[in-house]
Scaffold this motif. Structure first.
Motif, PDB file in Angstrom:
ATOM      1  N   THR A 122       0.831  -1.205   0.000  1.00  0.00           N
ATOM      2  CA  THR A 122       0.000   0.000   0.000  1.00  0.00           C
ATOM      3  C   THR A 122       0.869   1.260   0.000  1.00  0.00           C
ATOM      4  O   THR A 122       0.499   2.277  -0.586  1.00  0.00           O
ATOM      5  N   THR A 146      -7.610  -6.762  -4.906  1.00  0.00           N
ATOM      6  CA  THR A 146      -8.783  -5.906  -4.693  1.00  0.00           C
ATOM      7  C   THR A 146      -8.430  -4.684  -3.866  1.00  0.00           C
ATOM      8  O   THR A 146      -8.845  -3.554  -4.182  1.00  0.00           O
ATOM      9  N   GLU A 147      -7.646  -4.881  -2.823  1.00  0.00           N
ATOM     10  CA  GLU A 147      -7.267  -3.761  -1.956  1.00  0.00           C
ATOM     11  C   GLU A 147      -6.453  -2.729  -2.720  1.00  0.00           C
ATOM     12  O   GLU A 147      -6.676  -1.521  -2.594  1.00  0.00           O
ATOM     13  N   GLU A 150      -8.696  -0.784  -5.169  1.00  0.00           N
ATOM     14  CA  GLU A 150      -9.520   0.229  -4.512  1.00  0.00           C
ATOM     15  C   GLU A 150      -8.692   1.430  -4.062  1.00  0.00           C
ATOM     16  O   GLU A 150      -9.174   2.559  -4.030  1.00  0.00           O
ATOM     17  N   ASN A 153      -6.155   4.083  -8.464  1.00  0.00           N
ATOM     18  CA  ASN A 153      -6.906   4.028  -9.723  1.00  0.00           C
ATOM     19  C   ASN A 153      -6.037   4.261 -10.948  1.00  0.00           C
ATOM     20  O   ASN A 153      -6.524   4.218 -12.082  1.00  0.00           O
ATOM     21  N   GLY A 179      -9.503  -6.093 -10.844  1.00  0.00           N
ATOM     22  CA  GLY A 179      -8.870  -5.068 -10.017  1.00  0.00           C
ATOM     23  C   GLY A 179      -8.372  -3.866 -10.805  1.00  0.00           C
ATOM     24  O   GLY A 179      -7.771  -2.963 -10.225  1.00  0.00           O
TER      25      GLY A 179
END
Length: 431
Positions: A122, A146-147, A150, A153, A179
């Motif tokens: 992240t 998925t994380e 989200e 972008n 994703g």
């Protein structure tokens, strides 16, 4: 017997005791004073568990390719133009896998980022968003597809190994598409696991073995250790959340497919049906073959010099691969990048974009998101300065005029008898 404090639920208690800020305070001060990537490396080395730092820092066998990959850039001189009449700011924007980005470099997909800092992948995604560049996610990431989708972008490339299980491959590719990943990188230089001798000496394991040696090292590195103990245990989330991190070696060894061939790559391209590159190409004929079977781009890489010892420096083979595939095929290159001048040379010698690995991971290990952003800041400033001094106001101009600007130094030596020169050669300042 591996003692795992997470199984005892220690992290559920420690997460309510916010000591991270106290342990990390000295490293934040060092990070603010860092002036180059070498400084970030020293901070990472001082903060991270030795076993973890060496896993990140090491190459294969005697680390000859690791040293040569870095030093090869010094053999190219920059024959700058004067009075070019350039008006700031320079334009560093370009396209990677057909996607608009504001920087011509990005963080390569790398495994297990939460090993280095609890923020993990992240942090790298946030840094990519901050700088408007591409983000690369490894199929051995410790943060899920998925994380990341989200959180970020922007343009994303998903990296895949040559797995045996085609159902696993199809499942992972489907998740990557859902994703929002724009491109695929198939790692083709990892059909066997490289010999990383630092890992063997350190008795590397995930999580650490709580023997006397590893425990003493954990005590010596309280910031890293408290991060590790106060957060949830990590898994290799892109594959299967049921695969724990401490099963990595067994899983990789069971899934790697040495018999994976060009026909398997064609099948994979049919499943993906989008922009894709074989990651790990160093031979011109392999680059041509890849384009012939349907890859849209070529990724010149030797896996960070962590696989086959004495594999060539990627900057050395880059021009021949550009000549083989012609001017219109996108080429991405990684390997040995430590400076913005290295990125500048790679772009001038035929790359359309440059991937960095160790620099941003050192930043991650040094300070999480702030550390990765700092690494990108450093490389961006250095690249901007190099392009300005060369007399090239845009990435397009640099690529067009590159062969006349970047020339191999006559009589340059490629012999490195001193195996410890790599450690001394970073030249980081006091931080």
């Amino acid at each position: 017997m591996i003692f795992n404090p997470h199984k005892l639920g220690l992290h559920k208690i420690l997460k309510h005791i916010p000591l991270n800020a106290i342990f990390d305070a000295p490293y934040k001060r060092k990070l603010a004073r860092a002036v180059n990537i070498a400084d970030l490396r020293l901070i990472a080395k001082s903060r991270a568990h030795k076993m973890v730092f060496d896993y990140l820092d090491a190459g294969a066998d005697d680390e000859i390719s690791l040293r040569r990959g870095k030093d090869a850039y010094s053999e190219f001189e920059m024959h700058y133009k004067v009075l070019a009449g350039i008006k700031p700011p320079l334009d560093l924007s370009t396209k990677i896998f057909g996607q608009d980005v504001t920087l011509p470099f990005f963080g390569c997909p790398t495994a297990g980022n939460r090993m280095f800092h609890w923020e993990g992948e992240t942090a790298a995604a946030k840094a990519a968003e901050h700088h408007g560049t591409m983000y690369g996610l490894s199929s051995l990431a410790t943060t899920g597809i998925t994380e990341i989708g989200e959180l970020f972008n922007g343009p994303k490339v998903f990296q895949l190994y040559v797995w045996k299980d085609r159902e696993l491959v199809k499942d992972v590719l489907a998740k990557a598409k859902e994703g929002g990943f724009n491109a695929l990188a198939l790692t083709v230089d990892f059909t066997w696991y490289g010999n990383r001798e630092r890992d063997i000496r350190n008795d590397f394991s995930i999580p650490p073995k709580y023997n006397i040696t590893q425990t003493i090292e954990a005590i010596r590195k309280p910031a890293w250790t408290y991060d590790f103990l106060s957060h949830e245990p990590y898994t290799y989330a892109c594959i299967n959340t049921d695969v724990p991190a401490d099963s990595l070696a067994a899983f990789v060894n069971s899934q790697l497919s040495p018999e994976f061939s060009w026909s398997d790559a064609e099948w994979l391209l049919g499943e993906w049906n989008g922009p894709a590159a074989p990651k790990g190409v160093v031979r011109p004929e392999d680059a041509k073959k890849a384009i012939e079977i349907g890859f849209s781009s070529i990724w010149v890489s030797n896996h960070g010099a962590r696989q086959l010892e004495t594999s060539p420096a990627t900057i050395d083979v880059l021009p021949s691969i550009r000549a083989a595939v012609g001017p219109d095929v996108e080429i991405i290159m990684d390997g040995g990048v430590q400076r913005g001048t290295d990125i500048c040379k790679a772009l001038a010698l035929g790359a359309d974009a440059v991937g960095v690995g160790k620099p941003y991971l050192w930043g991650l290990a040094a300070g999480g998101t702030a550390g990765v952003i700092k690494a990108y800041d450093i490389l961006k400033v250095e690249l901007d300065r190099a392009m300005g001094l060369l007399g090239t106001p845009t990435v397009a101009a640099l690529k067009k005029e590159g062969p006349s600007l970047i020339k191999r130094r006559p009589g340059s030596a490629r012999d490195y008898p001193d195996m410890y020169a790599y450690e001394r050669g970073y030249g980081g300042g006091v931080v």
